[in-house]
Scaffold this active site. Structure first.
Site, PDB file in Angstrom:
ATOM      1  N   GLN A   1      36.431  35.391  26.757  1.00  0.00           N
ATOM      2  CA  GLN A   1      37.701  34.784  26.448  1.00  0.00           C
ATOM      3  C   GLN A   1      37.926  34.129  24.994  1.00  0.00           C
ATOM      4  OE1 GLN A   1      40.783  35.577  27.888  1.00  0.00           O
ATOM      5  NE2 GLN A   1      39.500  36.738  29.418  1.00  0.00           N
TER       6      GLN A   1
ATOM      7  N   ARG B   1      44.368  37.844  15.560  1.00  0.00           N
ATOM      8  CA  ARG B   1      45.234  38.096  16.898  1.00  0.00           C
ATOM      9  C   ARG B   1      46.064  36.906  17.158  1.00  0.00           C
ATOM     10  NH1 ARG B   1      43.502  36.277  21.858  1.00  0.00           N
ATOM     11  NH2 ARG B   1      43.617  37.757  23.863  1.00  0.00           N
TER      12      ARG B   1
ATOM     13  N   GLY C   1      47.697  40.981  32.470  1.00  0.00           N
ATOM     14  CA  GLY C   1      46.364  40.525  31.969  1.00  0.00           C
ATOM     15  C   GLY C   1      46.179  39.244  31.141  1.00  0.00           C
TER      16      GLY C   1
ATOM     17  N   GLU D   1      46.699  38.255  36.382  1.00  0.00           N
ATOM     18  CA  GLU D   1      45.275  38.501  36.031  1.00  0.00           C
ATOM     19  C   GLU D   1      44.373  39.013  37.130  1.00  0.00           C
ATOM     20  OE1 GLU D   1      41.678  38.572  34.387  1.00  0.00           O
ATOM     21  OE2 GLU D   1      43.613  38.407  33.215  1.00  0.00           O
TER      22      GLU D   1
ATOM     23  N   GLU E   1      49.638  46.866  39.572  1.00  0.00           N
ATOM     24  CA  GLU E   1      49.810  48.100  40.393  1.00  0.00           C
ATOM     25  C   GLU E   1      50.013  47.642  42.110  1.00  0.00           C
ATOM     26  OE1 GLU E   1      47.748  49.671  37.079  1.00  0.00           O
ATOM     27  OE2 GLU E   1      47.614  47.896  38.107  1.00  0.00           O
TER      28      GLU E   1
ATOM     29  N   GLU F   1      48.242  41.548  25.702  1.00  0.00           N
ATOM     30  CA  GLU F   1      47.370  41.797  24.894  1.00  0.00           C
ATOM     31  C   GLU F   1      46.537  42.644  25.375  1.00  0.00           C
ATOM     32  OE1 GLU F   1      44.598  42.836  23.007  1.00  0.00           O
ATOM     33  OE2 GLU F   1      43.510  40.702  22.901  1.00  0.00           O
TER      34      GLU F   1
ATOM     35  N   GLU G   1      39.407  51.595  26.871  1.00  0.00           N
ATOM     36  CA  GLU G   1      39.515  50.557  27.828  1.00  0.00           C
ATOM     37  C   GLU G   1      40.988  51.005  28.780  1.00  0.00           C
ATOM     38  OE1 GLU G   1      39.791  46.417  27.165  1.00  0.00           O
ATOM     39  OE2 GLU G   1      37.963  46.506  25.985  1.00  0.00           O
TER      40      GLU G   1
END
Length: 375
Positions: free
Chosen positions: A37, A46, A70, A92, A121, A135, A144
């Site tokens: 992180q 970013r 996320g 998360e 989901e 992001e 990914e």
């Protein structure tokens, strides 16, 4: 960036389901560490892009409901709340959610930001949201495959009048020069030389002839040294031809089927004289534009293009040619580019890159086609 993805997704190149446990071991667990992180939080390009897009367009957040897909450390959720959101759901998939919850409380935003450990989901929200922020971008944008989960979140939870942060994305490819190809070929040859010595010693000292494995070992090492794309932060002077867009995405309407495979053909003129075509580089940019009904007052771009001072942790993906090709200004490259998800791991990519070159004089060179792996 944090992580998100389904317990069983259908994103694989072969169309089969992806086991949740396997996917966690291969992908999610990496993002559960603070050191990872921190790497992203130290990326000023970013951070500035997301910070500016939120605080220079506060009208998109004031009094609104936001979903952060996320959330990772929770930074985007915290900024959304600080910009005036009335409620933020920060989702998360890993235990990083515990650190995000700590940060939210330490910044006195626990009444606004709700951290939820799980995947979009699997989780359920009590309401639709006005904004989805995430992001989600991987190397060369789509490695990914996290955008799959953002699409799920959008289709399930975004209001018809809602907006995506970022709203648009593009993928770019350009011809480059680099000394990396020579180094990689040298490394490959040294590896095969070491294998040859290994064969002699094994036969001499242990009486076993292992030469039957040479072709398999060579193919394995060729893939590793010569066919796997390389992460690099290139200098702009290493770009020797016109960059071309190979994919454009509207995050409000894009579908998984659209991003599962990227196909493009383009032409690029060489802009440097008497140099070497050593390969191609791929990068991306994303934009924060709001939506048609409520466009951003200040549009913000996040680009990962080659830069002297503003490199990112994404860098560029470099596809090297062996050997390189001598080119001159005005030479034309006609390129075909195909990128699909690996059948073994839907978060990785396989690339087919074909090229025909015509010199400025009109002389045509034989075409070539190369396979690469983004791992």
């Amino acid at each position: 960036m944090g992580t998100n993805g389904g317990g069983r997704t259908n994103g694989g190149g072969g169309g089969g389901g992806v086991d949740k446990g396997v996917d966690f071991a291969n992908y999610f667990c990496t993002y559960g560490f603070l050191y990872h992180q921190k790497e992203m939080l130290c990326d000023r390009v970013r951070m500035d892009a997301y910070y500016n897009s939120i605080f220079e367009n506060k009208e998109h957040f004031i009094g609104k409901t936001v979903l952060d897909v996320g959330t990772g450390s929770g930074i985007l959720a915290i900024w959304s709340a600080q910009a005036g959101a009335k409620k933020v759901y920060a989702v998360e998939a890993t235990k990083m959610s515990e650190h995000a919850r700590e940060l939210v409380k330490a910044n006195n935003l626990q009444d606004v930001v709700e951290v939820i450990e799980g995947t979009v989901e699997d989780i359920t929200l009590p309401e639709k949201v006005d904004v989805i922020i995430s992001e989600w971008m991987g190397y060369f944008l789509l490695r990914e495959s996290m955008f799959d989960s953002v699409i799920v979140a959008r289709d399930r939870w975004l209001k018809p009048t809602g907006m995506m942060y970022p709203s648009h994305a593009r993928m770019w490819v350009a011809p480059i020069r680099s000394g990396l190809g020579d180094q990689k070929m040298s490394d490959f040859e040294a590896c095969m030389g070491d294998w040859s010595n290994f064969l002699k010693e094994t036969k001499t000292y242990y009486g076993v002839d292992m030469s039957v494995l040479t072709n398999s070992f060579g193919a394995e090492q060729k893939k590793y040294y010569l066919q796997t794309s390389i992460w690099n932060n290139l200098h702009p002077h290493q770009v020797i031809g016109k960059p071309c867009i190979i994919k454009e995405m509207d995050c409000l309407t894009a579908t998984v089927s659209e991003i599962r495979s990227v196909q493009a053909s383009f032409s690029s003129l060489i802009t440097e004289d008497r140099t070497r075509l050593c390969g191609f580089a791929g990068w991306f940019d994303v934009h924060f534009r709001g939506n048609k009904e409520n466009p951003a007052k200040t549009e913000v771009e996040l680009t990962t293009a080659p830069s002297m001072e503003n490199g990112t942790h994404w860098g560029q993906q470099v596809f090297l040619l062996h050997p390189s090709i001598h080119v001159r200004e005005g030479d034309e490259l006609n390129v075909s580019f195909s990128m699909d998800r690996s059948k073994e791991n839907h978060r990785l990519m396989e690339v087919e890159l074909g090229c025909e070159m015509r010199e400025a004089s009109g002389k045509q060179h034989p075409s070539f086609s190369k396979r690469f792996y983004i791992e």
